[in-house]
Write a protein that holds these residues in place. Structure first.
Motif, PDB file in Angstrom:
ATOM      1  N   LYS B   3       0.800  -1.152  -0.043  1.00  0.00           N
ATOM      2  CA  LYS B   3      -0.078  -0.105  -0.108  1.00  0.00           C
ATOM      3  C   LYS B   3       0.776   1.179   0.078  1.00  0.00           C
ATOM      4  O   LYS B   3       1.815   1.057   0.735  1.00  0.00           O
ATOM      5  N   ILE B   5       1.463   3.864   1.845  1.00  0.00           N
ATOM      6  CA  ILE B   5       0.920   4.589   2.991  1.00  0.00           C
ATOM      7  C   ILE B   5       2.394   4.700   3.855  1.00  0.00           C
ATOM      8  O   ILE B   5       3.420   4.025   3.481  1.00  0.00           O
ATOM      9  N   VAL B  11      -2.801   6.299   8.276  1.00  0.00           N
ATOM     10  CA  VAL B  11      -3.405   6.618   7.011  1.00  0.00           C
ATOM     11  C   VAL B  11      -4.353   7.496   6.878  1.00  0.00           C
ATOM     12  O   VAL B  11      -4.528   8.560   5.975  1.00  0.00           O
ATOM     13  N   LEU B  12      -5.512   7.676   7.957  1.00  0.00           N
ATOM     14  CA  LEU B  12      -6.427   8.582   7.770  1.00  0.00           C
ATOM     15  C   LEU B  12      -6.016  10.032   8.049  1.00  0.00           C
ATOM     16  O   LEU B  12      -6.117  11.016   7.021  1.00  0.00           O
ATOM     17  N   ALA B  15      -4.139  11.146   4.963  1.00  0.00           N
ATOM     18  CA  ALA B  15      -4.971  11.397   3.637  1.00  0.00           C
ATOM     19  C   ALA B  15      -5.619  12.751   4.018  1.00  0.00           C
ATOM     20  O   ALA B  15      -5.875  13.536   3.144  1.00  0.00           O
ATOM     21  N   SER B  54     -13.808   5.086   6.892  1.00  0.00           N
ATOM     22  CA  SER B  54     -13.161   5.537   5.662  1.00  0.00           C
ATOM     23  C   SER B  54     -12.934   4.199   4.739  1.00  0.00           C
ATOM     24  O   SER B  54     -13.039   3.154   5.095  1.00  0.00           O
ATOM     25  N   GLY B  55     -12.197   4.321   3.560  1.00  0.00           N
ATOM     26  CA  GLY B  55     -12.079   3.126   2.591  1.00  0.00           C
ATOM     27  C   GLY B  55     -12.954   3.312   1.379  1.00  0.00           C
ATOM     28  O   GLY B  55     -13.041   2.295   0.589  1.00  0.00           O
ATOM     29  N   GLU B  57     -13.605   5.999  -0.292  1.00  0.00           N
ATOM     30  CA  GLU B  57     -13.552   7.311  -1.092  1.00  0.00           C
ATOM     31  C   GLU B  57     -13.772   6.959  -2.585  1.00  0.00           C
ATOM     32  O   GLU B  57     -13.523   5.929  -3.153  1.00  0.00           O
ATOM     33  N   PRO B  58     -14.370   7.989  -3.140  1.00  0.00           N
ATOM     34  CA  PRO B  58     -14.692   9.478  -2.824  1.00  0.00           C
ATOM     35  C   PRO B  58     -15.680   9.667  -1.636  1.00  0.00           C
ATOM     36  O   PRO B  58     -15.736  10.864  -1.087  1.00  0.00           O
ATOM     37  N   VAL B  77     -10.443   3.460   8.803  1.00  0.00           N
ATOM     38  CA  VAL B  77     -10.924   2.637   7.646  1.00  0.00           C
ATOM     39  C   VAL B  77     -11.836   1.557   8.306  1.00  0.00           C
ATOM     40  O   VAL B  77     -11.904   0.793   9.295  1.00  0.00           O
ATOM     41  N   GLY B 262     -13.218  -0.304  -6.471  1.00  0.00           N
ATOM     42  CA  GLY B 262     -11.907   0.181  -6.050  1.00  0.00           C
ATOM     43  C   GLY B 262     -10.746  -0.306  -7.209  1.00  0.00           C
ATOM     44  O   GLY B 262      -9.791   0.271  -7.094  1.00  0.00           O
ATOM     45  N   GLY B 263     -10.725  -1.595  -7.406  1.00  0.00           N
ATOM     46  CA  GLY B 263      -9.803  -2.165  -8.173  1.00  0.00           C
ATOM     47  C   GLY B 263     -10.039  -2.696  -9.562  1.00  0.00           C
ATOM     48  O   GLY B 263      -9.259  -3.383 -10.153  1.00  0.00           O
ATOM     49  N   ASN B 294     -15.721   5.186 -10.087  1.00  0.00           N
ATOM     50  CA  ASN B 294     -15.517   4.938  -8.809  1.00  0.00           C
ATOM     51  C   ASN B 294     -16.267   5.886  -7.681  1.00  0.00           C
ATOM     52  O   ASN B 294     -15.743   7.041  -7.806  1.00  0.00           O
ATOM     53  N   LEU B 299     -11.858  -0.114  -0.814  1.00  0.00           N
ATOM     54  CA  LEU B 299     -10.530   0.037  -0.970  1.00  0.00           C
ATOM     55  C   LEU B 299      -9.929  -0.420  -2.162  1.00  0.00           C
ATOM     56  O   LEU B 299     -10.464  -0.161  -3.286  1.00  0.00           O
ATOM     57  N   ASP B 300      -9.401  -1.670  -2.395  1.00  0.00           N
ATOM     58  CA  ASP B 300      -8.812  -2.320  -3.525  1.00  0.00           C
ATOM     59  C   ASP B 300      -9.556  -3.506  -4.016  1.00  0.00           C
ATOM     60  O   ASP B 300      -9.157  -4.088  -5.063  1.00  0.00           O
TER      61      ASP B 300
END
Lengths: 332, 332
Positions: B3, B5, B11-12, B15, B54-55, B57-58, B77, B262-263, B294, B299-300
């Protein structure tokens, strides 16, 4: 391979059908594989046409619309569009003021747009080409002589597109496009390889703790492999490459893009953004405009590219001009 | 885990620093973890506040700005924001006309927004809550009593946000938010699990040839596991679930979102879009507005969610109203 597709062979055709169904402001010529703004041609306006292999969405089809591109020519995934396809796009959008081809510097793209320009000339259409070659990672690469074209393409298409919208002639629009490219530098880092539908497996092998530093948008090798590091250190590497190539100083204004390569969560892009902002702030460089998100992707690749453009007031003004595309959209 | 990060713990915070640096039109209260539009509070305007783990986004921070949310409260997250955080957001944006909390139906979120509403009342702020529960996949889930709230959140925030911008009072804005939620249905399919920074490995195991049908946005189990199928068949499954729950017929107008988790590459989302359009066209249902990209991610995670809202003319008119957020932006 896990993909939301019908068959590997039909990905582009199927996606074009989706674009046609969901974006009535576009006209999709499925036979020629050309995406055109529905109100083209615009008489007297310089038309912008771009294209390249698919797999980098929203580039380029997502940038067709008022204020940006007049047409896009998507090739198969990671494969150049063909000359006849590009010619069809030029004919669909030429409003008598000529056509600017925005071409990322990959050998196949350069050659096919060149052939298309000659075919267009035979039909009485003046086409000029601007090459985008902003990636400072490597000189020459798998499919490129010179530098690769990546993130700056978005800046070129937006800013030159806005100038064309204001009625500038072909020479002026081409000059601005070249100016934006010359002022832009990019650098990318991949955490994973991407998988094309036709190959069905990752384009290269990357061990679980390694990253590709300076990767290309098709997975071309970069400067080196390295161990995964904290974001702050990765950004330091990327920004050092960018700023070594084009130093910036106190008071310089920039347009900055923190671009996801397709498989990276947006929250991680903002972690990267914070580190980029810190590097620029330390040099008293101002961020005049920015994008954070997926704009020039490499299918499902996890990673990020950073693009920095040293922008003058005219470029910032053109950046802020209205744009109405599926990938970039704002009003005045 | 790979990641971009610095550390899983930061992370939060990191960001949020990136959001603050790249979006000067927002005010980021890093201490309280609140993202507020810079011109808040707007006197006399109903304020919209949303939030959640979180996780995604947007969602929600990317939807703060004129025409949409006044503030967002991101939790860690996949973790609910806390009541004091939500209260801080309410206080930052209340312009005397009250606050609407837009809450996805997860037990922690519901409880904490409820507590925040009580705390706000103690401070003289009227807060009403609209619960979003559009996911038809399952009744009750890992963290939910009833249906989960997913993609319709974007529709609720955009449409109710536009109505608040036009000066409607709190009851009217809340009523519209509920109407949009009631008219919306979602269904998601995961090709891969996502990895949170703190866990460091995928949230669930999914064999290489299997998918999770009806997955939740944190990887909660759906209706069943199945083999990976062509996009056309996956869309048939998802649309059958959506249309069984809310039948649509000839002449109905809709807002449709084809949302990447996300992915998933955008080109695959357009393949899905084509199939969704075909299903709706077969029933003579019209797509009045749409999003492909997205917007509510996990996340991913690779996969897609489809959200369909049966929209009347007022909702379509509010959808088209100007919005200026980092995640959704257009002019009049």
């Amino acid at each position: 391979m896990k993909k939301l597709i019908n068959t590997p062979e039909s990905v582009l055709t199927d996606a074009l059908a989706g674009i046609a169904a969901f974006h009535p402001q576009l006209r999709v010529d499925t036979g020629n594989r050309v995406i055109v703004r529905a109100d083209a041609p615009r008489t007297g306006k310089v038309a912008l046409v771009s294209g390249g292999g698919s797999g980098h969405e929203p580039l380029h089809g997502g940038f067709v619309g008022p204020g940006m591109l007049d047409a896009a020519c998507p090739g198969e995934v990671f494969t150049s569009p063909v000359p006849d396809q590009i010619l069809a796009a030029a004919k669909a959008v030429d409003g008598g003021a000529g056509v600017l081809f925005v071409v990322k510097n990959y050998t196949g793209d350069v050659m096919n747009f060149q052939l298309a320009a000659e075919l267009a000339a035979d039909e009485g259409i003046t086409a000029r080409t601007v090459l985008v070659d902003d990636d400072v990672a490597v000189q020459d690469s798998t499919w490129t002589a010179g530098r690769r074209g990546t993130g700056a393409t978005v800046f070129v298409e937006k800013i030159a597109g806005a100038l064309a919208d204001r009625g500038a002639d072909l020479d002026k629009v081409a000059e601005m496009a070249e100016k934006v490219n010359s002022a832009s530098r990019s650098f990318a880092i991949a955490l994973t390889a991407c998988t094309t539908p036709s190959a069905g497996r990752p384009g290269f092998d990357l061990p679980e703790d390694e990253i590709e530093i300076g990767v290309g948008i098709h997975g071309e090798p970069g400067r080196s492999r390295g161990k995964l590091k904290p974001a702050k250190e990765l950004v330091a590497l990327a920004m050092d490459a960018i700023l070594t190539d084009q130093p910036l100083g106190a008071g310089d204004k920039t347009i900055v893009m923190i671009n996801g390569l397709g498989g990276t969560p947006l929250i991680e892009l903002y972690v990267v953004a914070a580190e980029v902002a810190a590097v620029l702030a330390a040099q008293e460089v101002r961020i005049g405009a920015s994008l954070v998100g997926n704009y020039v992707t490499s299918l499902d690749m996890a990673g990020v590219s950073i693009t920095v453009c040293r922008a003058d007031d005219e470029m910032l003004d053109l950046w802020a001009a209205p744009v109405a595309t599926s990938g970039l959209r704002w009003g005045s």
